[in-house]
Design an enzyme around this catalytic site. Structure first.
Site, PDB file in Angstrom:
ATOM      1  N   LYS A 200       0.856  -1.184   0.000  1.00  0.00           N
ATOM      2  CA  LYS A 200       0.000   0.000   0.000  1.00  0.00           C
ATOM      3  C   LYS A 200       0.889   1.229   0.000  1.00  0.00           C
ATOM      4  CE  LYS A 200      -3.565   2.408   2.604  1.00  0.00           C
ATOM      5  NZ  LYS A 200      -4.547   2.330   3.678  1.00  0.00           N
ATOM      6  N   LYS A 253      -2.206  -1.498  -3.776  1.00  0.00           N
ATOM      7  CA  LYS A 253      -3.072  -0.324  -3.705  1.00  0.00           C
ATOM      8  C   LYS A 253      -2.246   0.946  -3.799  1.00  0.00           C
ATOM      9  CE  LYS A 253      -6.049   1.970  -0.379  1.00  0.00           C
ATOM     10  NZ  LYS A 253      -6.541   1.976   0.971  1.00  0.00           N
TER      11      LYS A 253
HETATM   12  C1  PBG Z   1      -6.759   3.690   5.588  1.00  0.00           C
HETATM   13  C2  PBG Z   1      -7.372   3.448   4.262  1.00  0.00           C
HETATM   14  C3  PBG Z   1      -7.296   4.338   3.186  1.00  0.00           C
HETATM   15  C4  PBG Z   1      -8.007   3.771   2.155  1.00  0.00           C
HETATM   16  C5  PBG Z   1      -8.498   2.551   2.589  1.00  0.00           C
HETATM   17  N1  PBG Z   1      -8.091   2.361   3.913  1.00  0.00           N
HETATM   18  C6  PBG Z   1      -6.737   5.692   3.055  1.00  0.00           C
HETATM   19  C7  PBG Z   1      -5.501   6.057   3.721  1.00  0.00           C
HETATM   20  O1  PBG Z   1      -4.548   5.267   3.824  1.00  0.00           O
HETATM   21  O2  PBG Z   1      -5.450   7.187   4.170  1.00  0.00           O
HETATM   22  C8  PBG Z   1      -8.158   4.442   0.817  1.00  0.00           C
HETATM   23  C9  PBG Z   1      -9.126   3.894  -0.115  1.00  0.00           C
HETATM   24  C10 PBG Z   1      -9.471   4.816  -1.214  1.00  0.00           C
HETATM   25  O3  PBG Z   1      -8.852   5.883  -1.437  1.00  0.00           O
HETATM   26  O4  PBG Z   1     -10.418   4.480  -1.913  1.00  0.00           O
HETATM   27  N2  PBG Z   1      -6.644   2.603   6.422  1.00  0.00           N
END
Ligand code: PBG
Length: 330
Positions: A200, A253
């Protein structure tokens, strides 16, 4: 006389008709490949638009159940739940994440009761609960790893108790998959899976999601735990670690700016690989289509197909419902 090249090899022969194109297609996309993220909140009859994500709503449980019913009818087999936690329930430890009667466990339970066949992925991270807006606990300005992991493991057990099929750690702390696996097994949830957000990235494409949950970090950024967009080999290291720690699925991601990462992870593991077509990727297409710059449905279908072609078997996408509707029409 028409000119004729002496050309025995003509790739265009395989593109002559729609039927030929269909039979030689290397990639497919079906409703069952898609996971619909849902934002849930307290109350009833609530259906709040998220300004930066046209067509996506924060809803109370009753409305969420209606959405799940529609998704099921369209052949979408899975959802990913993200709770909107009221500001007064947030604190520096994310304590509400460990409330057995909290929003997430109640919603998971209710959805699994009404729709037992729907696969539920529940989010494991502290950002919706943490007044600092970080995925972990902040001490002296640092997101602390091991203390956070202990909380995440307990949080995962509560979600498993509520009936989640997969707990999905999206926090990027080190060692959390192993800790979650151990906690689940000790609590008797050997059947509950772990879908790990393995690679991620610290991405600007999460902006609209943070609007939806009001979860932007109050100070700093997430670069001490989420990955640097410059790195690919590091993604393979993260994926290998999560696999060794017991993950059942690995996620990359975001998706569209990271297709090379999806392809590389696909080559290096035998586990199912998921990709998250994140909020910013969704909103870009919505905005461009609204401005008349591109065709909405074609851009949606093409980008989802590209994520499949890169190697993702499973796609988390806010387009899941619309794409399933489009597939049904075809
Ligand atoms: C945080 C989380 C995020 C998303 C899913 N879980 C955002 C972040 O890391 O700030 C993002 C998903 C999206 O942008 O659609 N645990």
């Amino acid at each position: 006389m028409e000119p004729r090249l002496d050309l025995p090899l003509r790739p265009r022969r395989n593109r002559r008709s729609a039927s030929i194109r269909d039979i030689i297609a290397e990639t497919s996309l079906a409703a069952q490949d898609l996971v619909m993220p849902l934002f849930v909140m307290e109350g009833s009859g609530k259906h709040q638009a998220i300004q930066s994500m046209p067509g996506i709503f924060r809803t109370s449980l009753d409305q969420a159940l209606r959405q799940v019913e529609q998704l099921q009818r369209l052949g979408v087999r899975s959802i990913a739940l993200f709770p909107y936690i009221a500001p007064e329930l947030r604190d520096g430890l994310g304590s509400e994440a460990l409330n057995r009667q909290g929003l997430s466990p109640r919603v998971i339970k209710a959805i699994k009761k009404r729709f037992p066949a729907m696969v539920v992925f529940s989010d494991v991270a502290l950002d919706p609960f943490n007044s600092d807006g970080h995925d972990g606990i902040v001490r002296r300005g640092q997101v602390v790893n091991d203390e956070t992991v202990a909380v995440l493991a307990q949080m995962a057990v509560l979600q498993a108790e509520a009936g989640a099929d997969y707990v999905a750690p999206s926090d990027m702390m080190d060692g959390r998959v192993a800790a979650i696996r151990k906690a689940l097994d000790e609590a008797g949830f050997t059947h509950t899976g772990i879908m790990s957000y393995a690679a991620k990235y610290a991405s600007s494409f999460y902006g609209p999601f943070r609007d939806a949950l009001d979860s932007s970090p109050k100070a700093g950024d997430k670069k001490t735990y989420q990955m640097d967009p410059r790195n690919l080999r590091e993604a393979l290291r993260e994926a290998a670690l999560d696999e060794a720690e017991g993950a059942d699925m690995l996620m990359v991601k975001p998706a569209l700016a990271y297709l090379d990462v999806i392809a590389a992870v696909r080559q290096h593991t035998t586990l199912p690989v998921a990709a998250y077509n994140v909020s910013g990727e969704y909103s870009m297409i919505k905005a461009a289509a609204k401005a008349g710059y591109l065709d909405h449905d074609k851009a949606m279908a093409e980008s989802l197909m590209a994520i499949r072609r890169a190697g993702a078997g499973i796609i988390f996408t806010y387009f899941a419902k619309e794409m399933a509707e489009l597939l049904k029409k075809r």
